[in-house]
Write an enzyme that holds these catalytic residues in place. Structure first.
Site, PDB file in Angstrom:
ATOM      1  CD  GLU A  66     103.794  61.058 -76.438  1.00 56.35           C
ATOM      2  OE1 GLU A  66     103.914  60.165 -75.239  1.00 56.35           O
ATOM      3  OE2 GLU A  66     102.877  60.452 -76.605  1.00 56.35           O
ATOM      4  CG  LEU A 138     105.687  50.699 -74.766  1.00 51.97           C
ATOM      5  CD1 LEU A 138     106.789  50.390 -76.048  1.00 51.97           C
ATOM      6  CD2 LEU A 138     104.726  51.385 -75.108  1.00 51.97           C
ATOM      7  CB  THR A 143      94.295  46.795 -79.178  1.00 47.95           C
ATOM      8  OG1 THR A 143      95.197  47.776 -78.323  1.00 47.95           O
ATOM      9  CG2 THR A 143      92.466  47.009 -77.813  1.00 47.95           C
ATOM     10  CG  HIS A 145      97.599  51.576 -78.128  1.00 46.40           C
ATOM     11  ND1 HIS A 145      97.916  51.842 -77.776  1.00 46.40           N
ATOM     12  CD2 HIS A 145      97.694  51.989 -79.680  1.00 46.40           C
ATOM     13  CE1 HIS A 145      98.751  53.340 -77.273  1.00 46.40           C
ATOM     14  NE2 HIS A 145      98.020  53.570 -78.999  1.00 46.40           N
ATOM     15  NE  ARG A 184     112.548  40.906 -70.000  1.00 44.33           N
ATOM     16  CZ  ARG A 184     111.813  39.394 -69.771  1.00 44.33           C
ATOM     17  NH1 ARG A 184     110.681  39.586 -68.326  1.00 44.33           N
ATOM     18  NH2 ARG A 184     111.919  38.311 -70.279  1.00 44.33           N
TER      19      ARG A 184
HETATM   20  N1  LIG Z   1     100.361  51.478 -73.434  1.00 43.80           N
HETATM   21  C1  LIG Z   1     101.172  52.104 -73.017  1.00 43.80           C
HETATM   22  C2  LIG Z   1     101.433  53.751 -73.706  1.00 43.80           C
HETATM   23  N2  LIG Z   1     100.175  54.402 -74.210  1.00 43.80           N
HETATM   24  C3  LIG Z   1     100.796  55.645 -74.467  1.00 43.80           C
HETATM   25  C4  LIG Z   1     101.709  55.497 -75.854  1.00 43.80           C
HETATM   26  O1  LIG Z   1     102.682  55.953 -75.620  1.00 43.80           O
HETATM   27  C5  LIG Z   1     101.344  57.427 -75.909  1.00 43.80           C
HETATM   28  O2  LIG Z   1     101.652  58.252 -75.037  1.00 43.80           O
HETATM   29  C6  LIG Z   1     100.130  57.970 -76.590  1.00 43.80           C
HETATM   30  O3  LIG Z   1      99.989  57.396 -77.537  1.00 43.80           O
HETATM   31  C7  LIG Z   1      99.629  59.241 -76.389  1.00 43.80           C
HETATM   32  O4  LIG Z   1     100.587  59.737 -78.105  1.00 43.80           O
HETATM   33  N3  LIG Z   1     102.927  54.396 -73.670  1.00 43.80           N
HETATM   34  C8  LIG Z   1     103.666  53.631 -72.820  1.00 43.80           C
HETATM   35  O5  LIG Z   1     104.641  54.251 -72.380  1.00 43.80           O
HETATM   36  N4  LIG Z   1     103.194  52.394 -72.683  1.00 43.80           N
HETATM   37  C9  LIG Z   1     102.154  51.368 -72.569  1.00 43.80           C
HETATM   38  O6  LIG Z   1     102.187  50.953 -72.371  1.00 43.80           O
HETATM   39  C1  LIG Z   2     101.192  49.326 -75.070  1.00 42.35           C
HETATM   40  C2  LIG Z   2      99.796  49.221 -75.373  1.00 42.35           C
HETATM   41  O1  LIG Z   2      99.410  50.585 -75.690  1.00 42.35           O
HETATM   42  C3  LIG Z   2      98.414  48.521 -74.276  1.00 42.35           C
HETATM   43  O2  LIG Z   2      98.782  48.899 -73.423  1.00 42.35           O
HETATM   44  C4  LIG Z   2      97.168  49.390 -74.221  1.00 42.35           C
HETATM   45  O3  LIG Z   2      96.255  48.294 -74.238  1.00 42.35           O
HETATM   46  P1  LIG Z   2      95.100  48.243 -74.868  1.00 42.35           P
HETATM   47  O4  LIG Z   2      95.961  47.510 -76.101  1.00 42.35           O
HETATM   48  O5  LIG Z   2      94.036  47.007 -74.013  1.00 42.35           O
HETATM   49  O6  LIG Z   2      94.183  48.958 -75.399  1.00 42.35           O
END
Ligand SMILES: Nc1c(NC[C@H](O)[C@H](O)[C@H](O)CO)[nH]c(=O)[nH]c1=O
Ligand SMILES: CC(=O)[C@@H](O)COP(=O)(O)O
Length: 221
Positions: A66, A138, A143, A145, A184
């Site tokens: 976002e 992040l 996955t 993602h 970090r």
């Molecule tokens: N896995 C992490 C996320 N995932 C959520 C996404 O950023 C987002 O809010 C969702 O997909 C809805 O649009 N976000 C992080 O900031 N850090 C992560 O590790």
């Molecule tokens: C950064 C992400 O979206 C991650 O933390 C999500 O974890 P997963 O790949 O195991 O669903």
């Protein structure tokens, strides 16, 4: 761990004065303990450079994905707020001048200056933001993602700053594991030690870019 005498950000080439800057911070809430540390490091460094607490606007969003949208909207909101404040600034300046010289005077060129450094009655600046710091963390899961969000957020934030002309500091950690993120954020828990809070670097970058950009937009090099 890499050699700290090689990798890292050296001290800024000059001491910048942040006392007339308005800075927005937008942060994700995912991985909250790390975000809180990064936010503290960023704000402390901004204040160390003279940015006033009342001129630091902090907003949050659920996750890093976002951040580009929220950053863009905050930049636009700052411009709208400034435009809305400008007429009242001119009116109050005109009224003040008429009280001083007891004659009605047209807004002077100074009113343009006041428009650029609007302050409302609370003392906080209402001019457009001089820089935005977008903070997220992040952490790689199991996955893809992680990879997709990192790529989308990175390109999204770069596009926002180039499209708007407002400096956007990339404050997003893209860590492969928890310990990389903790180190970090300056709260490491392994034998490597606490690490370095990258929020400090982002606070420095925001004031430097705000300073340089205020000259560049006026054609001053
Ligand atoms: N896995 C992490 C996320 N995932 C959520 C996404 O950023 C987002 O809010 C969702 O997909 C809805 O649009 N976000 C992080 O900031 N850090 C992560 O590790
Ligand atoms: C950064 C992400 O979206 C991650 O933390 C999500 O974890 P997963 O790949 O195991 O669903």
């Amino acid at each position: 761990m890499s050699d700290p005498t090689i990798k890292g950000l050296p001290p800024p080439p000059t001491k910048y004065d942040g006392s007339n800057f308005r800075i927005a911070i937008v942060h994700a809430r995912w991985n909250d303990a790390i975000i809180k540390a990064l936010l503290e490091g960023t704000i402390n460094k901004l204040k160390e450079q003279g940015v006033k607490q009342e001129n630091i606007v902090v907003k949050s969003v659920p996750g890093s994905y976002e951040l580009p949208f929220a950053t863009k909207q905050l930049i636009e909101a700052g411009k709208t707020q400034s435009a809305n404040a400008a007429p009242s600034m001119i009116a109050s300046t005109t009224n003040l001048l008429s009280l001083i010289d007891n004659t009605t005077s047209q807004p002077s060129g100074d009113s343009q200056k006041s428009e650029n450094t609007n302050t409302n009655t609370g003392g906080a600046l209402t001019k457009p933001f001089d820089a935005i710091i977008s903070i997220g963390c992040l952490i790689k899961g199991s996955t893809m993602h992680f990879e997709y969000i990192c790529d989308a957020v990175t390109h999204g934030l770069m596009r926002v700053q180039l499209d708007t002309g407002t400096p956007v500091v990339f404050g997003v950690l893209t860590a492969l594991n928890d310990d990389q993120a903790l180190e970090r954020a300056g709260i490491g828990r392994t034998e490597k030690g606490k690490g370095h809070n990258h929020g400090e670097d982002w606070g420095l970058a925001a004031v430097e870019l705000a300073t340089q950009n205020q000259d560049w937009v006026k054609g001053v090099l």
